[in-house]
Design a protein around this motif. Structure first.
Motif, PDB file in Angstrom:
ATOM      1  N   THR A 191       0.859  -1.190   0.000  1.00  0.00           N
ATOM      2  CA  THR A 191       0.000   0.000   0.000  1.00  0.00           C
ATOM      3  C   THR A 191       0.896   1.241   0.000  1.00  0.00           C
ATOM      4  N   LEU A 192       0.657   2.104  -0.965  1.00  0.00           N
ATOM      5  CA  LEU A 192       1.433   3.339  -1.072  1.00  0.00           C
ATOM      6  C   LEU A 192       0.451   4.510  -1.139  1.00  0.00           C
ATOM      7  N   ASN A 193       0.583   5.452  -0.216  1.00  0.00           N
ATOM      8  CA  ASN A 193      -0.305   6.615  -0.206  1.00  0.00           C
ATOM      9  C   ASN A 193      -1.782   6.206  -0.229  1.00  0.00           C
ATOM     10  N   ASN A 194      -2.105   5.241   0.575  1.00  0.00           N
ATOM     11  CA  ASN A 194      -3.475   4.710   0.691  1.00  0.00           C
ATOM     12  C   ASN A 194      -3.978   4.032  -0.589  1.00  0.00           C
ATOM     13  N   GLY A 195      -3.086   3.699  -1.470  1.00  0.00           N
ATOM     14  CA  GLY A 195      -3.538   3.080  -2.725  1.00  0.00           C
ATOM     15  C   GLY A 195      -2.596   1.984  -3.183  1.00  0.00           C
ATOM     16  N   LEU A 196      -2.729   1.659  -4.471  1.00  0.00           N
ATOM     17  CA  LEU A 196      -1.878   0.652  -5.095  1.00  0.00           C
ATOM     18  C   LEU A 196      -0.504   1.213  -5.395  1.00  0.00           C
ATOM     19  N   PHE A 197       0.478   0.342  -5.465  1.00  0.00           N
ATOM     20  CA  PHE A 197       1.738   0.761  -6.049  1.00  0.00           C
ATOM     21  C   PHE A 197       1.455   1.066  -7.535  1.00  0.00           C
ATOM     22  N   PRO A 198       2.023   2.158  -8.085  1.00  0.00           N
ATOM     23  CA  PRO A 198       1.586   2.605  -9.425  1.00  0.00           C
ATOM     24  C   PRO A 198       1.678   1.552 -10.527  1.00  0.00           C
ATOM     25  N   THR A 199       2.700   0.700 -10.499  1.00  0.00           N
ATOM     26  CA  THR A 199       2.824  -0.301 -11.563  1.00  0.00           C
ATOM     27  C   THR A 199       1.653  -1.279 -11.558  1.00  0.00           C
ATOM     28  N   LEU A 200       1.056  -1.477 -10.384  1.00  0.00           N
ATOM     29  CA  LEU A 200      -0.113  -2.363 -10.309  1.00  0.00           C
ATOM     30  C   LEU A 200      -1.292  -1.730 -11.030  1.00  0.00           C
ATOM     31  N   GLY A 201      -1.422  -0.406 -10.912  1.00  0.00           N
ATOM     32  CA  GLY A 201      -2.491   0.289 -11.639  1.00  0.00           C
ATOM     33  C   GLY A 201      -2.332   0.082 -13.139  1.00  0.00           C
ATOM     34  N   ASP A 202      -1.102   0.197 -13.596  1.00  0.00           N
ATOM     35  CA  ASP A 202      -0.807  -0.005 -15.018  1.00  0.00           C
ATOM     36  C   ASP A 202      -1.172  -1.432 -15.430  1.00  0.00           C
ATOM     37  N   PHE A 203      -0.667  -2.394 -14.674  1.00  0.00           N
ATOM     38  CA  PHE A 203      -0.900  -3.797 -15.038  1.00  0.00           C
ATOM     39  C   PHE A 203      -2.382  -4.144 -15.004  1.00  0.00           C
ATOM     40  N   LEU A 204      -3.071  -3.738 -13.935  1.00  0.00           N
ATOM     41  CA  LEU A 204      -4.480  -4.125 -13.804  1.00  0.00           C
ATOM     42  C   LEU A 204      -5.334  -3.508 -14.902  1.00  0.00           C
ATOM     43  N   SER A 205      -5.012  -2.291 -15.278  1.00  0.00           N
ATOM     44  CA  SER A 205      -5.744  -1.653 -16.360  1.00  0.00           C
ATOM     45  C   SER A 205      -5.553  -2.437 -17.664  1.00  0.00           C
ATOM     46  N   TYR A 206      -4.328  -2.850 -17.922  1.00  0.00           N
ATOM     47  CA  TYR A 206      -4.001  -3.604 -19.140  1.00  0.00           C
ATOM     48  C   TYR A 206      -4.652  -4.988 -19.108  1.00  0.00           C
ATOM     49  N   PHE A 207      -4.525  -5.647 -17.983  1.00  0.00           N
ATOM     50  CA  PHE A 207      -5.056  -6.995 -17.785  1.00  0.00           C
ATOM     51  C   PHE A 207      -6.577  -6.991 -17.947  1.00  0.00           C
ATOM     52  N   LYS A 208      -7.235  -6.013 -17.320  1.00  0.00           N
ATOM     53  CA  LYS A 208      -8.693  -5.945 -17.397  1.00  0.00           C
ATOM     54  C   LYS A 208      -9.155  -5.717 -18.831  1.00  0.00           C
ATOM     55  N   GLY A 209      -8.399  -4.898 -19.549  1.00  0.00           N
ATOM     56  CA  GLY A 209      -8.767  -4.615 -20.948  1.00  0.00           C
ATOM     57  C   GLY A 209      -8.759  -5.869 -21.797  1.00  0.00           C
ATOM     58  N   LEU A 210      -7.850  -6.781 -21.508  1.00  0.00           N
ATOM     59  CA  LEU A 210      -7.730  -7.999 -22.335  1.00  0.00           C
ATOM     60  C   LEU A 210      -8.668  -9.118 -21.864  1.00  0.00           C
ATOM     61  N   ARG A 211      -9.236  -8.964 -20.690  1.00  0.00           N
ATOM     62  CA  ARG A 211     -10.266  -9.867 -20.142  1.00  0.00           C
ATOM     63  C   ARG A 211      -9.957 -11.360 -20.311  1.00  0.00           C
TER      64      ARG A 211
END
Ligand code: FEO
Length: 393
Positions: free
Chosen positions: A309-329
């Motif tokens: 947890t960084l600044n009450n949120g995700l580590f930024p690279t996780l945001g990148d990965f999850l966005s990409y991963f979700k897009g490919l479903r």
């Protein structure tokens, strides 16, 4: 220098982009090619162009075979700019009205992209265009992978010009599948996992349609990479398998870490998986490119995602990965979530929420550990790995 004649009267006039290393977010460690094909018959057709920066090379290659002003038809199988970017320069160079054949959506999209006065001719699915001794036939392949995508089939030689489908981001000395052999397959799989995965059901439908039509294919010329002339069935069969999304019984642990605590958890989870006979691999998101991670995830039955947890949120690279991963479903996967935290610990819940809308089975509640995992914490992670492994049976 005359371009490669891939079959009698058919030339590869495309360009090799040896040095591209990032193709709109896809890592291209071996560069790529923008394949374009000149079919010289009583009438002359050019199938696709190249990225804008390579227009000169396209024109030079065409000019080594014919006067570019003798081109009668341009075929645009796909609007994306790696294949249409060279179109304005080409048409200006030809200097006369040359019809550009494309799908109905291609007509809309090309005019939206270029806003120039091209003579765009929309074709029907299955429509034919005679070149004299030979005939081109067009097949709509909508959403494979853009709304405008289509295939062009050369009936007499049984050559399928397949646009992005069956392609690979690979630039090398080889031109054909028989020259590169099995080594091309990881590039083809990475391409599928990162470009086509979202549309896998449509790809499957298209393969079924081709099979029902009994369309004979002796050669597949994609717009990127190697041409399939020895074993076109090999890549068609591979696509058939990949569309089913039946992964191997293995796991990928995708994570990032600040002070190694989440990494320690990842290692213990992997040890737990391995103790149950499940091969597992860590992928650190600042060491592995998202497109390589996605390829590994594509092959794996379980994807286990970890973040501090960084600044009450995700580590930024996780945001990148999850966005990409979700897009490919991706489908047919188990998922699990873990992470370390200092005081607030929101990251694991945020990951779980991100994964919730996908077709994934979450194995258990997220595992989170405060600060550095102690012996008991490591044992908990080990057991977490074992739990995931048992769910994979
Ligand atoms: Fe190679 Fe969708 O462009």
């Amino acid at each position: 220098m005359k371009p490669k004649e891939i079959a009698k009267g058919i030339y590869d006039v495309g360009a090799t982009d040896w040095n591209v290393r990032d193709f709109h977010g896809f890592s291209t460690d071996r560069g790529t090619t923008y394949n374009a094909f000149l079919v010289v018959d009583e009438k002359i057709a050019l199938i696709d162009t190249v990225k804008k920066e390579f227009s000169d090379r396209l024109l030079q290659k065409i000019a080594a075979v014919i006067d570019p002003r003798d081109i009668d038809y341009v075929i645009s199988n796909h609007t994306e700019m790696d294949h249409s970017g060279g179109l304005p320069d080409l048409l200006r160079h030809i200097g006369k009205e040359v019809p550009v054949y494309c799908s109905k959506m291609g007509q809309k999209n090309l005019s939206r992209h270029f806003r120039e006065d091209f003579e765009l001719r929309a074709v029907e699915d299955g429509e034919e265009l005679s070149l004299g001794r030979r005939t081109l036939q067009f097949f709509e392949t909508r959403m494979l992978h853009w709304p405008d995508s289509m295939f062009t089939y050369l009936q007499e030689e049984k050559i399928l010009f397949s646009s992005d489908a069956f392609g690979q981001h690979y630039a090398g000395p080889e031109k054909f599948d028989d020259q590169i052999g099995e080594a091309v397959m990881p590039y083809a799989k990475k391409y599928f996992a990162n470009i086509l995965l979202l549309y896998a059901p449509l790809v499957k439908g298209l393969l079924d349609k081709i099979s029902k039509m009994g369309l004979k294919i002796d050669m597949i010329c994609p717009d990127h990479g190697i041409i399939w002339r020895q074993q076109p069935d090999k890549i068609i069969d591979a696509y058939g398998r990949w569309c089913l999304q039946e992964p191997e019984n293995r796991a990928v642990v995708v994570y990032d870490t600040m002070w190694h605590s989440t990494e320690m958890m990842a290692e213990a989870i992997i040890a737990g998986l391995e103790s149950e006979g499940i091969p597992a691999m860590p992928m650190h998101l600042r060491r592995c490119h998202r497109s390589d991670v996605m390829t590994a995830v594509f092959d794996a039955r379980a994807v286990i995602v970890g973040s501090p947890t960084l600044n009450n949120g995700l580590f930024p690279t996780l945001g990148d990965f999850l966005s990409y991963f979700k897009g490919l479903r991706p489908k047919n996967k188990l998922a699990a979530v873990f992470g370390s935290f200092g005081w607030s610990g929101e990251a694991t819940k945020l990951i779980r929420d991100e994964l919730a809308g996908l077709d994934l089975e979450l194995v258990s509640e997220p595992l989170k550990i405060q600060y550095v995992p102690d012996q008991k914490g490591m044992e908990t992670c080990f057991e977490f790995g074992r739990t995931i492994a048992r769910a994979m049976r």
